[in-house]
Design a protein around this motif. Structure first.
Motif, PDB file in Angstrom:
ATOM      1  N   GLY A  95      -5.804   6.919   9.663  1.00 14.40           N
ATOM      2  CA  GLY A  95      -5.793   5.772   8.768  1.00 14.40           C
ATOM      3  C   GLY A  95      -4.678   5.762   7.747  1.00 14.40           C
ATOM      4  O   GLY A  95      -4.454   4.746   7.095  1.00 14.40           O
ATOM      5  N   VAL A  96      -3.964   6.878   7.561  1.00 12.43           N
ATOM      6  CA  VAL A  96      -2.859   6.898   6.601  1.00 12.43           C
ATOM      7  C   VAL A  96      -1.721   6.056   7.158  1.00 12.43           C
ATOM      8  O   VAL A  96      -1.224   6.317   8.259  1.00 12.43           O
ATOM      9  CB  VAL A  96      -2.381   8.337   6.302  1.00 12.43           C
ATOM     10  N   SER A  97      -1.325   5.030   6.404  1.00 11.28           N
ATOM     11  CA  SER A  97      -0.266   4.148   6.906  1.00 11.28           C
ATOM     12  C   SER A  97       1.021   4.239   6.101  1.00 11.28           C
ATOM     13  O   SER A  97       2.094   3.952   6.609  1.00 11.28           O
ATOM     14  CB  SER A  97      -0.746   2.696   6.927  1.00 11.28           C
ATOM     15  N   GLN A  98       0.917   4.645   4.813  1.00 11.22           N
ATOM     16  CA  GLN A  98       2.123   4.718   3.991  1.00 11.22           C
ATOM     17  C   GLN A  98       1.947   5.810   2.943  1.00 11.22           C
ATOM     18  O   GLN A  98       0.886   5.956   2.346  1.00 11.22           O
ATOM     19  CB  GLN A  98       2.361   3.377   3.303  1.00 11.22           C
ATOM     20  N   VAL A  99       3.022   6.556   2.722  1.00  8.58           N
ATOM     21  CA  VAL A  99       3.030   7.630   1.725  1.00  8.58           C
ATOM     22  C   VAL A  99       4.295   7.490   0.894  1.00  8.58           C
ATOM     23  O   VAL A  99       5.387   7.358   1.443  1.00  8.58           O
ATOM     24  CB  VAL A  99       2.991   9.020   2.409  1.00  8.58           C
ATOM     25  N   THR A 100       4.142   7.528  -0.418  1.00  9.53           N
ATOM     26  CA  THR A 100       5.275   7.477  -1.333  1.00  9.53           C
ATOM     27  C   THR A 100       5.139   8.655  -2.288  1.00  9.53           C
ATOM     28  O   THR A 100       4.065   8.878  -2.855  1.00  9.53           O
ATOM     29  CB  THR A 100       5.278   6.161  -2.142  1.00  9.53           C
ATOM     30  N   THR A 101       6.228   9.389  -2.477  1.00  8.18           N
ATOM     31  CA  THR A 101       6.177  10.602  -3.286  1.00  8.18           C
ATOM     32  C   THR A 101       7.177  10.550  -4.432  1.00  8.18           C
ATOM     33  O   THR A 101       8.302  10.082  -4.268  1.00  8.18           O
ATOM     34  CB  THR A 101       6.490  11.833  -2.417  1.00  8.18           C
TER      35      THR A 101
ATOM     36  N   PHE B 213       3.677  13.982  -6.971  1.00  6.53           N
ATOM     37  CA  PHE B 213       2.703  12.908  -7.117  1.00  6.53           C
ATOM     38  C   PHE B 213       2.851  12.029  -5.882  1.00  6.53           C
ATOM     39  O   PHE B 213       3.946  11.516  -5.604  1.00  6.53           O
ATOM     40  CB  PHE B 213       2.948  12.115  -8.396  1.00  6.53           C
ATOM     41  N   VAL B 214       1.786  11.901  -5.144  1.00  3.07           N
ATOM     42  CA  VAL B 214       1.835  11.218  -3.854  1.00  3.07           C
ATOM     43  C   VAL B 214       0.879  10.025  -3.880  1.00  3.07           C
ATOM     44  O   VAL B 214      -0.287  10.171  -4.225  1.00  3.07           O
ATOM     45  CB  VAL B 214       1.442  12.183  -2.710  1.00  3.07           C
TER      46      VAL B 214
ATOM     47  N   VAL C 293      -3.786  20.182  -3.050  1.00  2.00           N
ATOM     48  CA  VAL C 293      -4.149  18.931  -3.717  1.00  2.00           C
ATOM     49  C   VAL C 293      -4.992  19.279  -4.948  1.00  2.00           C
ATOM     50  O   VAL C 293      -6.133  19.691  -4.841  1.00  2.00           O
ATOM     51  CB  VAL C 293      -4.917  17.978  -2.781  1.00  2.00           C
ATOM     52  N   MET C 294      -4.383  19.126  -6.108  1.00  2.00           N
ATOM     53  CA  MET C 294      -5.043  19.480  -7.359  1.00  2.00           C
ATOM     54  C   MET C 294      -5.919  18.351  -7.887  1.00  2.00           C
ATOM     55  O   MET C 294      -6.923  18.588  -8.542  1.00  2.00           O
ATOM     56  CB  MET C 294      -4.003  19.865  -8.422  1.00  2.00           C
ATOM     57  N   GLU C 295      -5.494  17.123  -7.622  1.00  2.00           N
ATOM     58  CA  GLU C 295      -6.252  15.951  -8.053  1.00  2.00           C
ATOM     59  C   GLU C 295      -6.078  14.872  -7.008  1.00  2.00           C
ATOM     60  O   GLU C 295      -5.014  14.768  -6.387  1.00  2.00           O
ATOM     61  CB  GLU C 295      -5.734  15.416  -9.392  1.00  2.00           C
ATOM     62  N   CYS C 296      -7.113  14.064  -6.839  1.00  5.16           N
ATOM     63  CA  CYS C 296      -7.054  12.920  -5.933  1.00  5.16           C
ATOM     64  C   CYS C 296      -7.913  11.827  -6.541  1.00  5.16           C
ATOM     65  O   CYS C 296      -9.081  12.054  -6.866  1.00  5.16           O
ATOM     66  CB  CYS C 296      -7.579  13.300  -4.550  1.00  5.16           C
TER      67      CYS C 296
END
Length: 154
Positions: A133-139, A70-71, A96-99
């Protein structure tokens, strides 16, 4: 769901969500209609977009996709151009199954299925974080499913 759905429509939807390969004869018996009116109602539900498609559900682990991630993604700007660019890019990734566009801390929530942590790392480093534009990713990684439903309550 349209408020015009009656109890028979709802029973049809309930039965089809349990078994999408049910024959019209079986379906009509289960919902208490003769086959012709049952088929008419089914076609109407499809035509109105209540039923959008029929699918087979595949167990991810049996096809080598044992890691669920989950991202949460935050963009540096939330204007239409950045949102559209992200959404266009993310649709190209089959893992990517869901967004979902979200409120709160993250702009997007993704659910991914991948074969391994190494594959996830490759996805993260070489594709996801390279979207403009992606600045932060948390998984977060799922240990095991507790509830997984595809059948919506009707």
């Amino acid at each position: 769901m349209p408020s015009s759905l009656d109890s028979i429509d709802r029973r049809i939807l309930d039965e089809l969500q349990s078994d999408g390969r049910i024959t019209n004869q079986e379906l009509s018996e289960r919902v208490g209609l003769s086959p012709s009116p049952c088929l008419r109602r089914l076609k109407q539900l499809e035509g109105e977009g209540v039923i959008t498609r029929y699918v087979a559900l595949v167990d991810p682990e049996t096809v080598g996709l044992g890691v669920t991630a989950f991202v949460r993604v935050r963009l540096d700007q939330q204007d239409d151009r950045h949102l559209e660019a992200f959404e266009t890019a993310i649709m190209q990734f089959p893992e990517v199954m869901e967004c979902y566009l979200m409120t709160g801390e993250a702009d997007y929530q993704l659910r991914l299925l991948v074969p391994s942590l190494g594959t996830f790392e490759d996805f993260l480093r070489n594709r996801l974080t390279r979207i403009e534009g992606v600045s932060q990713v948390t998984t977060s990684f799922a240990l095991r499913p507790v509830v997984y439903r595809t059948k919506i309550p009707v």
